[in-house]
Design a protein around this motif. Sequence first.
Motif, PDB file in Angstrom:
ATOM      1  N   SER A  93      28.704  35.572  35.591  1.00 48.50           N
ATOM      2  CA  SER A  93      29.139  36.962  35.627  1.00 48.50           C
ATOM      3  C   SER A  93      29.759  37.290  36.982  1.00 48.50           C
ATOM      4  O   SER A  93      30.715  38.052  37.057  1.00 48.50           O
ATOM      5  CB  SER A  93      27.979  37.892  35.294  1.00 48.50           C
ATOM      6  OG  SER A  93      26.892  37.637  36.134  1.00 48.50           O
ATOM      7  N   SER A  94      29.251  36.658  38.045  1.00 48.72           N
ATOM      8  CA  SER A  94      29.856  36.881  39.353  1.00 48.72           C
ATOM      9  C   SER A  94      31.289  36.379  39.352  1.00 48.72           C
ATOM     10  O   SER A  94      32.206  37.035  39.845  1.00 48.72           O
ATOM     11  CB  SER A  94      29.073  36.134  40.438  1.00 48.72           C
ATOM     12  OG  SER A  94      27.752  36.575  40.473  1.00 48.72           O
ATOM     13  N   ILE A 143      33.219  36.099  36.800  1.00 48.22           N
ATOM     14  CA  ILE A 143      34.042  36.960  35.953  1.00 48.22           C
ATOM     15  C   ILE A 143      34.377  38.268  36.660  1.00 48.22           C
ATOM     16  O   ILE A 143      35.513  38.732  36.623  1.00 48.22           O
ATOM     17  CB  ILE A 143      33.325  37.208  34.607  1.00 48.22           C
ATOM     18  CG1 ILE A 143      33.380  35.927  33.779  1.00 48.22           C
ATOM     19  CG2 ILE A 143      33.971  38.356  33.850  1.00 48.22           C
ATOM     20  CD1 ILE A 143      32.374  35.869  32.652  1.00 48.22           C
ATOM     21  N   ILE A 144      33.397  38.835  37.355  1.00 44.64           N
ATOM     22  CA  ILE A 144      33.672  40.068  38.096  1.00 44.64           C
ATOM     23  C   ILE A 144      34.731  39.804  39.168  1.00 44.64           C
ATOM     24  O   ILE A 144      35.685  40.566  39.309  1.00 44.64           O
ATOM     25  CB  ILE A 144      32.370  40.630  38.734  1.00 44.64           C
ATOM     26  CG1 ILE A 144      31.444  41.137  37.619  1.00 44.64           C
ATOM     27  CG2 ILE A 144      32.676  41.732  39.733  1.00 44.64           C
ATOM     28  CD1 ILE A 144      30.019  41.396  38.066  1.00 44.64           C
ATOM     29  N   MET A 197      37.022  37.530  39.091  1.00 40.00           N
ATOM     30  CA  MET A 197      38.295  37.306  38.436  1.00 40.00           C
ATOM     31  C   MET A 197      38.916  38.617  37.983  1.00 40.00           C
ATOM     32  O   MET A 197      40.115  38.810  38.081  1.00 40.00           O
ATOM     33  CB  MET A 197      38.123  36.369  37.246  1.00 40.00           C
ATOM     34  CG  MET A 197      37.742  34.958  37.703  1.00 40.00           C
ATOM     35  SD  MET A 197      37.923  33.695  36.429  1.00 40.00           S
ATOM     36  CE  MET A 197      37.356  34.538  35.005  1.00 40.00           C
ATOM     37  N   LEU A 198      38.085  39.526  37.494  1.00 36.77           N
ATOM     38  CA  LEU A 198      38.591  40.839  37.084  1.00 36.77           C
ATOM     39  C   LEU A 198      39.244  41.542  38.265  1.00 36.77           C
ATOM     40  O   LEU A 198      40.345  42.073  38.161  1.00 36.77           O
ATOM     41  CB  LEU A 198      37.445  41.712  36.543  1.00 36.77           C
ATOM     42  CG  LEU A 198      37.017  41.432  35.103  1.00 36.77           C
ATOM     43  CD1 LEU A 198      35.697  42.125  34.811  1.00 36.77           C
ATOM     44  CD2 LEU A 198      38.090  41.938  34.138  1.00 36.77           C
ATOM     45  N   ILE A 253      40.371  40.223  41.116  1.00 40.68           N
ATOM     46  CA  ILE A 253      41.587  39.523  41.541  1.00 40.68           C
ATOM     47  C   ILE A 253      42.698  39.777  40.525  1.00 40.68           C
ATOM     48  O   ILE A 253      43.844  40.021  40.879  1.00 40.68           O
ATOM     49  CB  ILE A 253      41.307  38.014  41.691  1.00 40.68           C
ATOM     50  CG1 ILE A 253      40.359  37.792  42.869  1.00 40.68           C
ATOM     51  CG2 ILE A 253      42.606  37.233  41.886  1.00 40.68           C
ATOM     52  CD1 ILE A 253      39.783  36.398  42.945  1.00 40.68           C
ATOM     53  N   GLY A 254      42.343  39.742  39.271  1.00 42.51           N
ATOM     54  CA  GLY A 254      43.334  39.927  38.218  1.00 42.51           C
ATOM     55  C   GLY A 254      43.970  41.298  38.288  1.00 42.51           C
ATOM     56  O   GLY A 254      45.192  41.439  38.211  1.00 42.51           O
ATOM     57  N   LEU A 255      43.162  42.328  38.466  1.00 39.36           N
ATOM     58  CA  LEU A 255      43.697  43.686  38.525  1.00 39.36           C
ATOM     59  C   LEU A 255      44.593  43.843  39.747  1.00 39.36           C
ATOM     60  O   LEU A 255      45.650  44.448  39.669  1.00 39.36           O
ATOM     61  CB  LEU A 255      42.530  44.694  38.556  1.00 39.36           C
ATOM     62  CG  LEU A 255      41.765  44.799  37.229  1.00 39.36           C
ATOM     63  CD1 LEU A 255      40.438  45.530  37.428  1.00 39.36           C
ATOM     64  CD2 LEU A 255      42.605  45.517  36.174  1.00 39.36           C
ATOM     65  N   MET A 269      27.084  39.276  29.857  1.00 36.60           N
ATOM     66  CA  MET A 269      26.968  38.585  31.139  1.00 36.60           C
ATOM     67  C   MET A 269      27.246  39.547  32.285  1.00 36.60           C
ATOM     68  O   MET A 269      26.594  39.498  33.327  1.00 36.60           O
ATOM     69  CB  MET A 269      27.919  37.403  31.193  1.00 36.60           C
ATOM     70  CG  MET A 269      27.508  36.320  30.190  1.00 36.60           C
ATOM     71  SD  MET A 269      28.300  34.727  30.486  1.00 36.60           S
ATOM     72  CE  MET A 269      29.944  35.229  30.868  1.00 36.60           C
ATOM     73  N   TYR A 295      44.520  34.672  37.708  1.00 36.72           N
ATOM     74  CA  TYR A 295      45.207  35.815  37.145  1.00 36.72           C
ATOM     75  C   TYR A 295      45.246  35.705  35.623  1.00 36.72           C
ATOM     76  O   TYR A 295      44.928  36.642  34.901  1.00 36.72           O
ATOM     77  CB  TYR A 295      46.621  35.904  37.722  1.00 36.72           C
ATOM     78  CG  TYR A 295      47.442  36.910  36.994  1.00 36.72           C
ATOM     79  CD1 TYR A 295      47.130  38.276  37.085  1.00 36.72           C
ATOM     80  CD2 TYR A 295      48.487  36.520  36.177  1.00 36.72           C
ATOM     81  CE1 TYR A 295      47.859  39.205  36.388  1.00 36.72           C
ATOM     82  CE2 TYR A 295      49.210  37.455  35.479  1.00 36.72           C
ATOM     83  CZ  TYR A 295      48.902  38.809  35.594  1.00 36.72           C
ATOM     84  OH  TYR A 295      49.617  39.721  34.890  1.00 36.72           O
ATOM     85  N   SER A 305      41.808  36.242  34.135  1.00 35.06           N
ATOM     86  CA  SER A 305      41.314  37.616  34.156  1.00 35.06           C
ATOM     87  C   SER A 305      42.074  38.461  33.140  1.00 35.06           C
ATOM     88  O   SER A 305      41.494  39.358  32.520  1.00 35.06           O
ATOM     89  CB  SER A 305      41.415  38.197  35.559  1.00 35.06           C
ATOM     90  OG  SER A 305      42.718  38.085  36.046  1.00 35.06           O
TER      91      SER A 305
END
Lengths: 145, 145, 145
Positions: free
Chosen positions: A7-8, A10-11, A13-14, A16-18, B13, C4, C7
């Motif tokens: 989950s860390s 994924i958070i 990545m979210l 960075i992605g945004l 998650m 990127y 995400s």
Amino acid sequence: MNMYKKSSVIISMLCIGLTAMSQTGKSNAVKHHVVMEITSNDTLTWKGLMNNIDHIKETWGDSVLVEVVAHGPGIDILAKAKTTQQKRIAGFKQMGVLFEACNNSMKAKKLAPGDIVPEAGIVPSGVGEVILKQEQGWSYLKSGF
Amino acid sequence: MNMYKKSSVIISMLCIGLTAMSQTGKSNAVKHHVVMEITSNDTLTWKGLMNNIDHIKETWGDSVLVEVVAHGPGIDILAKAKTTQQKRIAGFKQMGVLFEACNNSMKAKKLAPGDIVPEAGIVPSGVGEVILKQEQGWSYLKSGF
Amino acid sequence: MNMYKKSSVIISMLCIGLTAMSQTGKSNAVKHHVVMEITSNDTLTWKGLMNNIDHIKETWGDSVLVEVVAHGPGIDILAKAKTTQQKRIAGFKQMGVLFEACNNSMKAKKLAPGDIVPEAGIVPSGVGEVILKQEQGWSYLKSGF
């Protein structure tokens, strides 16, 4: 605890992605990532690996990033004195395919960096490299029959 | 529908992760998870598997969790009467590596729990175990050449 | 850049997932997805593959979706003139297991669609199919010993 790790990631990545989206406004050209593990010194297996890369590149062109990791007896596909595939390796390298030799396997076989085909890089551990790539979301293909 | 399943997992998650972070404030020591599938009864393949575990532990020490799943003809690597690797298995077990024997394969070969090396656990289905671990985000390595 | 891509995928999945939840209010019956790659023309390897599918279906019944992708020398398991497994393939097909023949491999072996067992579909690239399924979160099993 694995859930926590994931989950860390994924958070992160979210976030960075945004950020990336707000900066670039468009998606990346590379859509597929594949790590191919070769551990065999059988030349027919090597030919099969090369055919598979051919088909992957035919299908997706520059939108796929392929990395071949050679270790164990498979290190020979990247050894100048042993490989039967240098011409195809050179051609694929031109197309952006990555080739990585395992330093542990090189040491076990007393291969110096100069004994490896110039198209290949060297990674500390072949098996570690395959693990890391999967952690980064790459698809995995084990070569062989 | 697969998308639905995955997004549910991810949402769960995220929630667990956020809770965990607020509770612990730090990350877990285990950063890498690897499931290694061995289906071969070839002793050279077994030796290669052991060498790979060696290199993984050399690289990452206690920050990697390795589980070896033996099934099909590969069950023999965990059978007292057949294995050539009990000493290395015992050493790796001391280092936290997990070994799991497939109960389906044991039944097919008429192996009782007492016929399996004491370092190994037993899972109902070897192939099911490899699938479950990948679902939990573990990297996968198929042994063999 | 890979970050990127990932995400973006995750954000999309979250949105789709939240929409799906609000629409259906319950989870999907299929909880496990597995892609099994067969590249060998060895009949013992084919038998091992069939045994593995047996165990997966015994364990999870209709809550698992299995797809077998045959390519390279493994295409023969789906070739009418070569397979030794048509009866088991037909039985698994009845249970919802998918079989896919690689069109690249069919062309290389001059196999027409009519030369393939009727239970199998055809995909443009076997290796591409295995990659795509992993990208969609399916677990991967490489057949063979």
